[in-house]
Design an enzyme around this catalytic site. Structure first.
Site, PDB file in Angstrom:
ATOM      1  N   ARG A 104       0.928  -1.240   0.074  1.00  0.00           N
ATOM      2  CA  ARG A 104      -0.077  -0.137   0.070  1.00  0.00           C
ATOM      3  C   ARG A 104       0.876   1.304   0.045  1.00  0.00           C
ATOM      4  O   ARG A 104       0.715   2.186   0.783  1.00  0.00           O
ATOM      5  CB  ARG A 104      -1.017  -0.018   1.159  1.00  0.00           C
ATOM      6  N   SER A 118     -11.199   0.389   3.950  1.00  0.00           N
ATOM      7  CA  SER A 118     -10.405  -0.054   4.901  1.00  0.00           C
ATOM      8  C   SER A 118      -9.439   1.340   5.273  1.00  0.00           C
ATOM      9  O   SER A 118      -8.698   1.746   4.819  1.00  0.00           O
ATOM     10  CB  SER A 118      -9.319  -1.139   4.405  1.00  0.00           C
ATOM     11  N   GLU A 146      -4.222   3.391   6.425  1.00  0.00           N
ATOM     12  CA  GLU A 146      -4.197   3.163   4.716  1.00  0.00           C
ATOM     13  C   GLU A 146      -4.680   4.537   4.236  1.00  0.00           C
ATOM     14  O   GLU A 146      -4.168   5.004   2.958  1.00  0.00           O
ATOM     15  CB  GLU A 146      -4.874   2.174   4.399  1.00  0.00           C
TER      16      GLU A 146
END
Length: 347
Positions: free
Chosen positions: A171, A246, A342
């Site tokens: 990520r 998320s 994130e």
């Protein structure tokens, strides 16, 4: 066409709530809609990038805006999907940065191009995909990435980045670190499979879905359908309840740390990250800390997936951020693991 004709229309005091999936109220003092890369060059020639560093807005699905934005906001809407090269086994597909990511995935699956079907229904635009190195169900963007074109605000020039130059991580990419705020992605090119397709179905949720549907040899269409079904069962629709998907990354720890945790929490789940490390689902950690379904003021943690923070209506960016930090603190207190957002927090 001269520079003046290329300049997009300047809008002022634009409400950003419709432009971020959390639905957080914030205003942009100056707002431009960008439909082609040449408009960025025109704004550069007008001195926009020398005055203030603009905020680049894609689908608004992976951001938390904490307050009103004083810098200019550039909403990237560059369209277009095209096949630019093909051979017996592979196909190269280029998409504009403003293309909705899920629309690109659907296009590829419908045309028999394999490689991103596991990434179905990830919210956001194609231009944001390499910045985040999006991933799901055993696949990451870097696995199929060929190159991207980008406008460089410091020089006014275009530059092509290959996979190595993007420095992809979990990520993560160079665009979230050394080149943060210094690059505006205008298009992305992926290298995909014409067939036979390599099917990635190692994740338990996928295997369980195929068993329930009696699918023994899944195709890329089967994987696409499975991922869409699973994601819709777990994640709320931003059109109905504000969320950014998320909120935290799944933490990666050493095998030693994991074994110590397993001695105390025998049912702690994990996935292999590499030879020496394992990935622990952040949602599980948050749920064990008592946050699943919990509501605090206008903010909450989603009842079906603890990894998702939701705006129950009227939440400010500060409220969402405070809720996230409280979760982070309690997980660290309980497990000794510090969750990393994130979602990109915009100050």
């Amino acid at each position: 066409m001269n520079t003046f004709e290329n300049i997009p229309i300047e809008q002022r005091n634009i409400d950003l709530a419709p432009y971020n999936t959390l639905g957080v109220q914030a205003k942009a003092q100056i707002f431009y809609s960008i439909a082609e890369a040449e408009q960025l060059k025109a704004l550069y020639n007008e001195g926009l990038f020398r005055k203030k560093s603009p905020f680049i807005l894609g689908g608004g699905s992976n951001i938390l805006i904490k307050s009103d934005l004083k810098q200019p906001v550039l909403k990237i809407l560059i369209p277009g999907i095209e096949v630019i090269d093909v051979n017996d086994r592979e196909v190269w597909v280029k998409a504009g940065a403003g293309v909705v990511w899920h629309d690109l995935v659907r296009f590829c699956v419908e045309n028999g191009y394999g490689g991103i079907e596991n990434l179905a229904l990830i919210p956001g635009t194609t231009g944001a995909a390499p910045i985040q190195n999006i991933g799901a169900y055993g696949v990451e963007l870097k696995d199929v990435f060929q190159s991207l074109s980008a406008f460089m605000p410091e020089t006014g020039n275009m530059k092509v980045f290959n996979a190595e130059e993007c420095k992809f991580g979990y990520r993560d990419s160079v665009f979230k670190n050394q080149l943060k705020g210094k690059v505006i992605v205008t298009d992305v090119t992926l290298r995909l499979e014409k067939g036979p397709h390599k099917i990635e179905d190692s994740y338990y949720a996928l295997r369980k879905y195929f068993e329930s549907e009696n699918v023994t040899q899944p195709t890329i269409q089967d994987v696409f359908d499975a991922v869409v079904s699973i994601r819709r069962s777990k994640l709320p629709d931003p059109a109905l309840i504000g969320n950014a998907g998320s909120f935290f990354k799944n933490p990666i720890v050493s095998k030693e740390v994991y074994e110590n945790l397993k001695n105390e929490f025998s049912d702690i789940p994990s996935f292999p990250a590499d030879q020496n490390r394992v990935k622990i689902p952040a949602g599980w950690l948050i749920e064990q800390a008592g946050w699943k379904g919990k509501k605090v003021g206008n903010v909450g943690t989603y009842k079906n997936q603890a990894l998702v923070l939701v705006n129950h209506g009227g939440a400010t960016g500060e409220e969402v951020y405070e809720h996230a930090m409280n979760i982070q603190e309690s997980v660290k207190s309980l497990f000794g693991i510090e969750l990393v957002p994130e979602v990109n927090v915009i100050e």
